[in-house]
Design a protein around this motif. Structure first.
Motif, PDB file in Angstrom:
ATOM      1  N   THR A  85       0.830  -1.202   0.000  1.00  0.00           N
ATOM      2  CA  THR A  85       0.000   0.000   0.000  1.00  0.00           C
ATOM      3  C   THR A  85       0.864   1.252   0.000  1.00  0.00           C
ATOM      4  O   THR A  85       0.537   2.246  -0.676  1.00  0.00           O
ATOM      5  CB  THR A  85      -0.932   0.002   1.221  1.00  0.00           C
ATOM      6  N   SER A  86       1.972   1.221   0.721  1.00  0.00           N
ATOM      7  CA  SER A  86       2.892   2.360   0.720  1.00  0.00           C
ATOM      8  C   SER A  86       3.464   2.592  -0.670  1.00  0.00           C
ATOM      9  O   SER A  86       3.629   3.750  -1.104  1.00  0.00           O
ATOM     10  CB  SER A  86       4.027   2.111   1.723  1.00  0.00           C
ATOM     11  N   ALA A  87       3.768   1.507  -1.387  1.00  0.00           N
ATOM     12  CA  ALA A  87       4.294   1.641  -2.748  1.00  0.00           C
ATOM     13  C   ALA A  87       3.273   2.314  -3.664  1.00  0.00           C
ATOM     14  O   ALA A  87       3.623   3.171  -4.492  1.00  0.00           O
ATOM     15  CB  ALA A  87       4.675   0.268  -3.290  1.00  0.00           C
ATOM     16  N   TYR A  88       2.001   1.946  -3.521  1.00  0.00           N
ATOM     17  CA  TYR A  88       0.962   2.596  -4.318  1.00  0.00           C
ATOM     18  C   TYR A  88       0.853   4.079  -3.983  1.00  0.00           C
ATOM     19  O   TYR A  88       0.703   4.923  -4.875  1.00  0.00           O
ATOM     20  CB  TYR A  88      -0.389   1.915  -4.071  1.00  0.00           C
ATOM     21  N   CYS A  89       0.905   4.399  -2.697  1.00  0.00           N
ATOM     22  CA  CYS A  89       0.792   5.800  -2.282  1.00  0.00           C
ATOM     23  C   CYS A  89       1.952   6.630  -2.804  1.00  0.00           C
ATOM     24  O   CYS A  89       1.769   7.778  -3.247  1.00  0.00           O
ATOM     25  CB  CYS A  89       0.720   5.878  -0.752  1.00  0.00           C
ATOM     26  N   VAL A  90       3.158   6.072  -2.786  1.00  0.00           N
ATOM     27  CA  VAL A  90       4.326   6.794  -3.308  1.00  0.00           C
ATOM     28  C   VAL A  90       4.223   6.963  -4.811  1.00  0.00           C
ATOM     29  O   VAL A  90       4.501   8.030  -5.369  1.00  0.00           O
ATOM     30  CB  VAL A  90       5.621   6.042  -2.926  1.00  0.00           C
ATOM     31  N   ALA A  91       3.795   5.904  -5.502  1.00  0.00           N
ATOM     32  CA  ALA A  91       3.729   5.942  -6.965  1.00  0.00           C
ATOM     33  C   ALA A  91       2.703   6.950  -7.464  1.00  0.00           C
ATOM     34  O   ALA A  91       2.901   7.584  -8.510  1.00  0.00           O
ATOM     35  CB  ALA A  91       3.404   4.555  -7.504  1.00  0.00           C
ATOM     36  N   TYR A  92       1.617   7.109  -6.714  1.00  0.00           N
ATOM     37  CA  TYR A  92       0.550   7.995  -7.177  1.00  0.00           C
ATOM     38  C   TYR A  92       0.485   9.298  -6.401  1.00  0.00           C
ATOM     39  O   TYR A  92      -0.530   9.992  -6.431  1.00  0.00           O
ATOM     40  CB  TYR A  92      -0.788   7.255  -7.124  1.00  0.00           C
ATOM     41  N   GLY A  93       1.584   9.630  -5.697  1.00  0.00           N
ATOM     42  CA  GLY A  93       1.760  10.946  -5.115  1.00  0.00           C
ATOM     43  C   GLY A  93       0.773  11.320  -4.033  1.00  0.00           C
ATOM     44  O   GLY A  93       0.337  12.478  -3.958  1.00  0.00           O
ATOM     45  N   GLU A  94       0.407  10.375  -3.196  1.00  0.00           N
ATOM     46  CA  GLU A  94      -0.503  10.688  -2.101  1.00  0.00           C
ATOM     47  C   GLU A  94       0.224  11.474  -1.006  1.00  0.00           C
ATOM     48  O   GLU A  94       1.430  11.308  -0.806  1.00  0.00           O
ATOM     49  CB  GLU A  94      -1.076   9.392  -1.508  1.00  0.00           C
ATOM     50  N   THR A  95      -0.519  12.321  -0.317  1.00  0.00           N
ATOM     51  CA  THR A  95       0.070  13.037   0.812  1.00  0.00           C
ATOM     52  C   THR A  95       0.327  12.066   1.961  1.00  0.00           C
ATOM     53  O   THR A  95      -0.214  10.955   2.005  1.00  0.00           O
ATOM     54  CB  THR A  95      -0.872  14.150   1.286  1.00  0.00           C
ATOM     55  N   CYS A  96       1.139  12.490   2.900  1.00  0.00           N
ATOM     56  CA  CYS A  96       1.507  11.618   4.018  1.00  0.00           C
ATOM     57  C   CYS A  96       0.279  11.234   4.841  1.00  0.00           C
ATOM     58  O   CYS A  96       0.121  10.080   5.227  1.00  0.00           O
ATOM     59  CB  CYS A  96       2.539  12.334   4.887  1.00  0.00           C
ATOM     60  N   VAL A  97      -0.601  12.202   5.092  1.00  0.00           N
ATOM     61  CA  VAL A  97      -1.794  11.936   5.894  1.00  0.00           C
ATOM     62  C   VAL A  97      -2.707  10.952   5.169  1.00  0.00           C
ATOM     63  O   VAL A  97      -3.214   9.987   5.771  1.00  0.00           O
ATOM     64  CB  VAL A  97      -2.543  13.249   6.201  1.00  0.00           C
TER      65      VAL A  97
END
Length: 229
Positions: A85-97
């Motif tokens: 899930t962290s990899a997806y968030c990094v790849a698609y530019g999600e904010t930290c929160v």
């Protein structure tokens, strides 16, 4: 010879509270977890799942319970979910929160809460409608352990995780494109993942010798769930 069970009493081989309490206590004891065996199970769930459930029979013979007494599978699975899930968030530019919220949602809702609900439904249905009646009072009554039903969900969900969280991540540049092929590939991934989940779920309950008419009942249940979706 005195009967081993009687009506209205809990069977001698069902000890939900002590087993579950011991299971929860071992979650924080990393050194007591069998990490190597957990990775072996995860590998064979994707390649030869019947071998995993053959070992489940051995576990029943040695530990007198179908469920795992080692929470290593769930702990490692949660770590895999956090990484994916962290990899997806990094790849698609999600904010930290938003990334933290997404990770908590995937682990707690998509995996744990959904698993608890599915395991509870399967546990109730198998014990209520699929168990063979004991021929006489001298035979120990057997029931599906709730923790084993949760194990079956975890086993079934792992190949689904590989397909929909890992493989899909690496082919996501293709899937986000427009056109017939990305739609076809995306639907194909979901179809294979859901089909394999149902197959492993069936294997998990098929290994239990005291369940009757499992195949026909599971096909009816799966078809009814599919029609609702």
């Amino acid at each position: 010879m005195l009967p081993t069970t009687s009506r209205g009493r809990t069977p001698s081989n069902v000890r939900p509270a002590p087993i579950f309490a011991q299971y929860l206590r071992r979650i924080v004891k990393w050194r007591q977890m069998d990490i190597e065996y957990t990775f072996w199970q995860m590998l064979h769930l994707c390649t030869s799942p019947k071998v995993v459930y053959q070992h489940t029979r051995y576990h029943k013979q040695t530990k007198n319970q179908w469920a795992r007494d080692d929470p290593a599978f769930v702990v490692i699975f949660c770590l895999f979910l956090i990484v994916a899930t962290s990899a997806y968030c990094v790849a698609y530019g999600e904010t930290c929160v938003h990334a933290i919220y997404t990770i908590i949602s995937v682990v707690s809702l998509h995996f744990l809460l959904a698993g608890i609900l599915i395991a509870t439904c399967c546990w109730f249905l198998t014990n209520s409608y699929l168990r063979e009646e004991t021929p006489n009072s001298h035979v120990v009554e057997q029931r599906v352990e709730w923790l084993y039903a949760f194990d079956v969900h975890c086993n079934s969900f792992f190949p689904t995780f590989i397909l929909l969280y890992v493989v899909q991540y690496f082919v996501s540049p293709v899937l986000v494109a427009h056109g017939f092929f990305p739609v076809l590939l995306s639907n194909l991934l979901f179809m294979v993942a859901i089909s394999y989940y149902h197959y492993l779920n069936f294997l998990g309950y098929d290994v239990l010798p005291f369940l009757d008419k499992l195949l026909s009942s599971y096909i009816q249940l799966a078809s009814s769930l599919s029609s609702h979706h």
